[in-house]
Design a protein around this motif. Structure first.
Motif, short mmCIF file in Angstrom:
data_model
loop_
_atom_site.label_atom_id
_atom_site.label_comp_id
_atom_site.label_asym_id
_atom_site.label_seq_id
_atom_site.Cartn_x
_atom_site.Cartn_y
_atom_site.Cartn_z
N TYR A 145 2.40 -2.85 8.35
CA TYR A 145 3.77 -3.28 8.02
C TYR A 145 4.80 -2.19 8.30
O TYR A 145 5.97 -2.48 8.58
N ALA A 146 4.38 -0.93 8.25
CA ALA A 146 5.32 0.18 8.44
C ALA A 146 5.98 0.17 9.83
O ALA A 146 7.03 0.79 10.01
N ALA A 147 5.39 -0.53 10.78
CA ALA A 147 5.99 -0.64 12.11
C ALA A 147 7.29 -1.44 12.08
O ALA A 147 8.08 -1.38 13.03
N TYR A 148 7.55 -2.15 10.97
CA TYR A 148 8.71 -3.05 10.92
C TYR A 148 9.73 -2.68 9.86
O TYR A 148 10.77 -3.32 9.76
N GLY A 149 9.47 -1.65 9.07
CA GLY A 149 10.39 -1.22 8.02
C GLY A 149 9.68 -0.28 7.07
O GLY A 149 8.49 0.02 7.24
N THR A 150 10.39 0.17 6.06
CA THR A 150 9.80 1.07 5.07
C THR A 150 9.05 0.25 4.03
O THR A 150 9.63 -0.63 3.39
N VAL A 151 7.78 0.54 3.88
CA VAL A 151 6.93 -0.23 2.96
C VAL A 151 7.12 0.25 1.53
O VAL A 151 7.14 1.46 1.26
N VAL A 152 7.29 -0.72 0.62
CA VAL A 152 7.32 -0.43 -0.82
C VAL A 152 6.24 -1.27 -1.47
O VAL A 152 6.06 -2.44 -1.13
N ARG A 153 5.52 -0.65 -2.36
CA ARG A 153 4.48 -1.37 -3.10
C ARG A 153 5.00 -1.73 -4.48
O ARG A 153 5.89 -1.09 -5.01
N ASP A 154 4.39 -2.76 -5.06
CA ASP A 154 4.74 -3.14 -6.42
C ASP A 154 4.35 -2.01 -7.37
O ASP A 154 3.33 -1.34 -7.17
N ASP A 155 5.15 -1.82 -8.39
CA ASP A 155 4.82 -0.88 -9.46
C ASP A 155 3.54 -1.38 -10.13
O ASP A 155 3.44 -2.57 -10.46
N PRO A 156 2.55 -0.52 -10.34
CA PRO A 156 1.29 -0.96 -10.97
C PRO A 156 1.50 -1.60 -12.34
O PRO A 156 0.70 -2.45 -12.76
N ASP A 157 2.57 -1.23 -13.03
CA ASP A 157 2.85 -1.86 -14.33
C ASP A 157 3.14 -3.35 -14.19
O ASP A 157 3.08 -4.09 -15.18
N TYR A 158 3.52 -3.78 -12.99
CA TYR A 158 3.88 -5.18 -12.78
C TYR A 158 2.91 -5.88 -11.83
O TYR A 158 3.26 -6.91 -11.24
#
Length: 191
Positions: free
Chosen positions: A62-75
């Protein structure tokens, strides 16, 4: 001025088959390129200054298309709202234009009309003759605290959160706008 967020963090459960039990819908080729590439190009054409991709699997792809953000583990397990929260918390612009990776046939004025209807405490989302598309939305980053509280109170339904915010539905009357590819049958129908 807004950032773009592509929601690609789900498990693609409805798209799985016995032949492909671990499919990642956003990386599936649609008319010659992955869905995420098409969503990325659309958000950039709409004017997204920074492009974020909510992805909990295959971050390098996915990083080839934008900056990847993951869900916070708390959620973890909170569904797409966890991805929206991650985007709101990281947005550099005041506004975040959210788009699911599996939605196609975007109206050319989607971002402009959602942006015109949204207010800082009141997001705007798309609605078509097929019904609401609550995750095609424009939201102000100040909504992050309220969304976090909603999730911590075990809220999971996108439309319930939007009602809580007093969100505005923006009608797009075009037939077959914002088609959602959830299942292999949807995929075959819109191929």
């Amino acid at each position: 001025m807004f950032d773009g967020l592509i929601l690609a963090g789900g498990q693609s459960r409805r798209m799985r088959t016995d032949r492909e039990p671990q499919i990642d819908k956003g990386l599936m080729p649609w008319r010659g390129e992955p869905l995420v590439a098409q969503a990325s190009r659309f958000l950039q054409a709409q004017g997204a200054e920074t492009l974020w991709i909510s992805a909990n699997r295959h971050p390098d792809d996915y990083a080839a298309y934008g900056t990847v953000v993951r869900d916070d583990p708390d959620y973890a397990g909170c569904g797409p709202l966890a991805g929206v929260l991650a985007g709101l918390q990281r947005a550099r612009s005041s506004w975040l234009f959210v788009l699911p990776v599996d939605v196609l046939r975007w109206p050319a004025d989607l971002g402009a009309r959602l942006g015109a209807a949204a207010e800082p405490g009141r997001p705007a989302y798309a609605c078509t003759p097929d019904g609401p598309h609550p995750l095609c939305l424009m939201a102000h980053r100040t909504l992050a605290d309220g969304l976090r509280a909603f999730l911590e109170a075990d809220g999971r339904q996108v439309q319930a959160w939007l009602r809580e915010c007093g969100a505005v539905a923006v009608d797009f009357p075009e037939a077959d706008a914002l088609v959602n590819l959830n299942t292999p049958e949807d995929w075959a129908r819109w191929r």
